[in-house]
Design a protein around this motif. Structure first.
Motif, PDB file in Angstrom:
ATOM      1  N   ASN A   1       0.770  -1.058   0.064  1.00  0.00           N
ATOM      2  CA  ASN A   1      -0.020  -0.059   0.015  1.00  0.00           C
ATOM      3  C   ASN A   1       0.997   1.295   0.122  1.00  0.00           C
ATOM      4  N   GLY A   2       1.919   1.120  -0.937  1.00  0.00           N
ATOM      5  CA  GLY A   2       2.861   2.460  -1.108  1.00  0.00           C
ATOM      6  C   GLY A   2       3.719   2.603  -0.032  1.00  0.00           C
ATOM      7  N   HIS A   3       3.996   1.835   1.015  1.00  0.00           N
ATOM      8  CA  HIS A   3       5.010   2.027   1.903  1.00  0.00           C
ATOM      9  C   HIS A   3       5.796   0.812   2.128  1.00  0.00           C
ATOM     10  N   PRO A   4       7.186   0.813   1.971  1.00  0.00           N
ATOM     11  CA  PRO A   4       8.122  -0.418   2.273  1.00  0.00           C
ATOM     12  C   PRO A   4       7.787  -0.919   3.798  1.00  0.00           C
ATOM     13  N   HIS A   5       7.660  -2.316   3.647  1.00  0.00           N
ATOM     14  CA  HIS A   5       7.244  -3.051   4.875  1.00  0.00           C
ATOM     15  C   HIS A   5       5.882  -2.636   5.313  1.00  0.00           C
ATOM     16  N   GLY A   6       4.790  -1.913   4.631  1.00  0.00           N
ATOM     17  CA  GLY A   6       3.590  -1.520   4.876  1.00  0.00           C
ATOM     18  C   GLY A   6       3.280  -0.694   5.869  1.00  0.00           C
ATOM     19  N   PRO A   7       2.045  -0.496   6.457  1.00  0.00           N
ATOM     20  CA  PRO A   7       1.709   0.850   7.026  1.00  0.00           C
ATOM     21  C   PRO A   7       2.078   1.040   8.505  1.00  0.00           C
TER      22      PRO A   7
ATOM     23  N   GLY B   1      16.771  -2.846   2.411  1.00  0.00           N
ATOM     24  CA  GLY B   1      16.552  -2.147   1.403  1.00  0.00           C
ATOM     25  C   GLY B   1      15.447  -1.221   1.247  1.00  0.00           C
ATOM     26  N   ALA B   2      14.713  -1.240   2.453  1.00  0.00           N
ATOM     27  CA  ALA B   2      13.525  -0.108   2.654  1.00  0.00           C
ATOM     28  C   ALA B   2      13.898   1.414   2.341  1.00  0.00           C
ATOM     29  N   CYS B   3      15.147   1.636   2.483  1.00  0.00           N
ATOM     30  CA  CYS B   3      15.425   2.921   2.277  1.00  0.00           C
ATOM     31  C   CYS B   3      15.546   3.294   0.954  1.00  0.00           C
ATOM     32  N   VAL B   4      16.024   2.324   0.188  1.00  0.00           N
ATOM     33  CA  VAL B   4      16.157   2.446  -1.307  1.00  0.00           C
ATOM     34  C   VAL B   4      14.684   2.562  -1.974  1.00  0.00           C
ATOM     35  N   ALA B   5      13.873   1.574  -1.383  1.00  0.00           N
ATOM     36  CA  ALA B   5      12.421   1.458  -1.959  1.00  0.00           C
ATOM     37  C   ALA B   5      11.607   2.813  -1.843  1.00  0.00           C
ATOM     38  N   ALA B   6      11.998   3.349  -0.652  1.00  0.00           N
ATOM     39  CA  ALA B   6      11.435   4.457  -0.166  1.00  0.00           C
ATOM     40  C   ALA B   6      11.970   6.040  -0.959  1.00  0.00           C
ATOM     41  N   CYS B   7      12.992   5.833  -1.400  1.00  0.00           N
ATOM     42  CA  CYS B   7      13.426   7.095  -1.879  1.00  0.00           C
ATOM     43  C   CYS B   7      13.312   7.248  -3.211  1.00  0.00           C
ATOM     44  N   LYS B   8      12.762   8.530  -3.801  1.00  0.00           N
ATOM     45  CA  LYS B   8      12.499   8.836  -5.216  1.00  0.00           C
ATOM     46  C   LYS B   8      13.850   8.597  -6.124  1.00  0.00           C
ATOM     47  N   ASN B   9      14.923   8.581  -5.658  1.00  0.00           N
ATOM     48  CA  ASN B   9      15.907   8.598  -6.487  1.00  0.00           C
ATOM     49  C   ASN B   9      16.595   7.126  -6.244  1.00  0.00           C
TER      50      ASN B   9
ATOM     51  N   GLY C   1      24.297   1.361  -9.542  1.00  0.00           N
ATOM     52  CA  GLY C   1      23.109   1.991 -10.148  1.00  0.00           C
ATOM     53  C   GLY C   1      22.138   2.702  -8.976  1.00  0.00           C
ATOM     54  N   PHE C   2      22.698   2.929  -7.933  1.00  0.00           N
ATOM     55  CA  PHE C   2      21.748   3.503  -6.984  1.00  0.00           C
ATOM     56  C   PHE C   2      21.726   5.062  -7.135  1.00  0.00           C
ATOM     57  N   GLY C   3      20.902   5.567  -6.826  1.00  0.00           N
ATOM     58  CA  GLY C   3      20.755   7.293  -7.071  1.00  0.00           C
ATOM     59  C   GLY C   3      21.477   8.164  -5.882  1.00  0.00           C
ATOM     60  N   ASN C   4      21.304   9.372  -6.119  1.00  0.00           N
ATOM     61  CA  ASN C   4      21.825  10.196  -5.037  1.00  0.00           C
ATOM     62  C   ASN C   4      20.971  10.469  -3.879  1.00  0.00           C
ATOM     63  N   CYS C   5      21.488  11.122  -2.965  1.00  0.00           N
ATOM     64  CA  CYS C   5      20.701  11.420  -1.858  1.00  0.00           C
ATOM     65  C   CYS C   5      20.155  12.848  -2.045  1.00  0.00           C
ATOM     66  N   THR C   6      18.874  13.361  -1.862  1.00  0.00           N
ATOM     67  CA  THR C   6      18.439  14.554  -2.171  1.00  0.00           C
ATOM     68  C   THR C   6      17.831  15.211  -0.650  1.00  0.00           C
ATOM     69  N   ASN C   7      18.006  14.232   0.387  1.00  0.00           N
ATOM     70  CA  ASN C   7      17.599  14.634   1.851  1.00  0.00           C
ATOM     71  C   ASN C   7      16.022  14.966   1.859  1.00  0.00           C
ATOM     72  N   THR C   8      15.357  14.111   1.502  1.00  0.00           N
ATOM     73  CA  THR C   8      13.886  14.077   1.752  1.00  0.00           C
ATOM     74  C   THR C   8      13.618  13.314   2.853  1.00  0.00           C
ATOM     75  N   ARG C   9      14.304  12.498   3.443  1.00  0.00           N
ATOM     76  CA  ARG C   9      14.366  11.729   4.462  1.00  0.00           C
ATOM     77  C   ARG C   9      13.222  10.668   4.474  1.00  0.00           C
ATOM     78  N   ALA C  10      12.836  10.331   3.432  1.00  0.00           N
ATOM     79  CA  ALA C  10      11.743   9.147   3.243  1.00  0.00           C
ATOM     80  C   ALA C  10      12.484   8.030   3.751  1.00  0.00           C
ATOM     81  N   CYS C  11      13.721   7.913   3.527  1.00  0.00           N
ATOM     82  CA  CYS C  11      14.625   6.687   3.943  1.00  0.00           C
ATOM     83  C   CYS C  11      14.261   6.380   5.806  1.00  0.00           C
TER      84      CYS C  11
ATOM     85  N   MET D   1      12.160   7.706   7.456  1.00  0.00           N
ATOM     86  CA  MET D   1      10.937   7.523   7.864  1.00  0.00           C
ATOM     87  C   MET D   1      10.128   5.947   7.728  1.00  0.00           C
ATOM     88  N   GLU D   2      10.628   5.399   6.706  1.00  0.00           N
ATOM     89  CA  GLU D   2      10.323   4.077   6.415  1.00  0.00           C
ATOM     90  C   GLU D   2      11.255   2.934   6.837  1.00  0.00           C
ATOM     91  N   CYS D   3      12.343   3.260   7.361  1.00  0.00           N
ATOM     92  CA  CYS D   3      13.235   2.380   8.091  1.00  0.00           C
ATOM     93  C   CYS D   3      12.864   1.634   9.097  1.00  0.00           C
TER      94      CYS D   3
END
Length: 251
Positions: A75-81, A167-175, A214-224, A226-228
């Protein structure tokens, strides 16, 4: 008291890395809200097998929240709500009767889909192999108090070491950035005397391998953060940046 609920599942199905995938819809009835999310998937697979259909492929191992293999996008969240839990620790009481639950694999260039909900996370192993270790001849087991480490540093190192590499941090990150993972693995050694000797080589090698994979760069949205599931702090990313820049300036 937990009750039984009826749910609709939208599950990503993909036969191989090279084939296109799509969502398939399944109906499940009488699922106990006391059951775990993975137990619910076990019920789904039993139903599919009984119907002569292919079960859904998903990873799991310890089911105790310490190995990271149970990684699913729910439902749009790594590991769920739920917060600060892995998928195996998520329970069906977090969902309502009649709800539709969408389940996907991690979405990242660094984690290609193997089949259905299973992704290839060998990239994290390769990053660790590049420098996430200490090269010492340990000999016998030293006394616990042989190397004095301030409690503040020890606590920060232990907090960073709590990362399970799911890998939740990667899944949460837009990059699709792996900076939180890499920074946690760098920090847990950079904060300790044992890790100081190879600090420069470690930071450069792990960042280079992360970029290569091939991992993207960090742009400090802090989604990682939040979802860790282990609440790894983004302050570790700042520490990684300091370690990396220091190493580059020395060059």
């Amino acid at each position: 008291m937990d009750k039984n609920i009826n749910i609709t599942l939208k599950v990503w199905r993909q036969k191989s890395p090279k084939e296109k995938g799509a969502f398939e819809t399944y109906q499940l009835k009488g699922i106990s809200q006391g059951s775990s999310f993975l137990e619910m998937l076990d019920v789904l697979n039993e139903q599919l097998v009984n119907e002569g259909r292919e079960p859904v492929f998903f990873d799991h191992d310890c089911r105790e929240g310490i190995c990271g293999m149970c990684s699913l996008y729910i439902n749009g969240h790594p590991h769920g709500p739920d917060t600060a839990v892995t998928t195996c620790q998520l329970h069906m009481r977090k969902f309502n009767d009649g709800e539709t639950i969408t389940i996907e694999p991690w979405r990242s260039a660094g984690f290609p889909v193997i089949r259905d909900l299973t992704v290839d996370r060998q990239a994290y192993d390769k990053i660790i192999q590049a420098g996430g270790f200490v090269s010492v001849n340990t000999g016998g087991v030293p006394d616990a108090n042989a190397i004095a480490i301030p409690k503040k540093d020890a606590d920060l190192a232990m907090d960073a070491a709590a990362c399970i590499g799911c890998g939740a941090c990667v899944a949460a990150c837009k990059n699709g950035s792996a900076m939180l993972f890499v920074s946690a693995k760098v920090s847990q050694l950079a904060l300790l005397p044992q890790g100081k000797i190879e600090a420069a080589r470690r930071a450069k090698a792990m960042v280079a391998k992360m970029d290569e994979l091939g991992f993207g760069n960090c742009t400090n949205t802090r989604a990682c953060e939040m979802e860790c599931p282990k609440n790894i702090s983004v302050t570790n990313i700042a520490r990684l940046n300091r370690e990396y820049l220091t190493a580059k300036f020395k060059d």
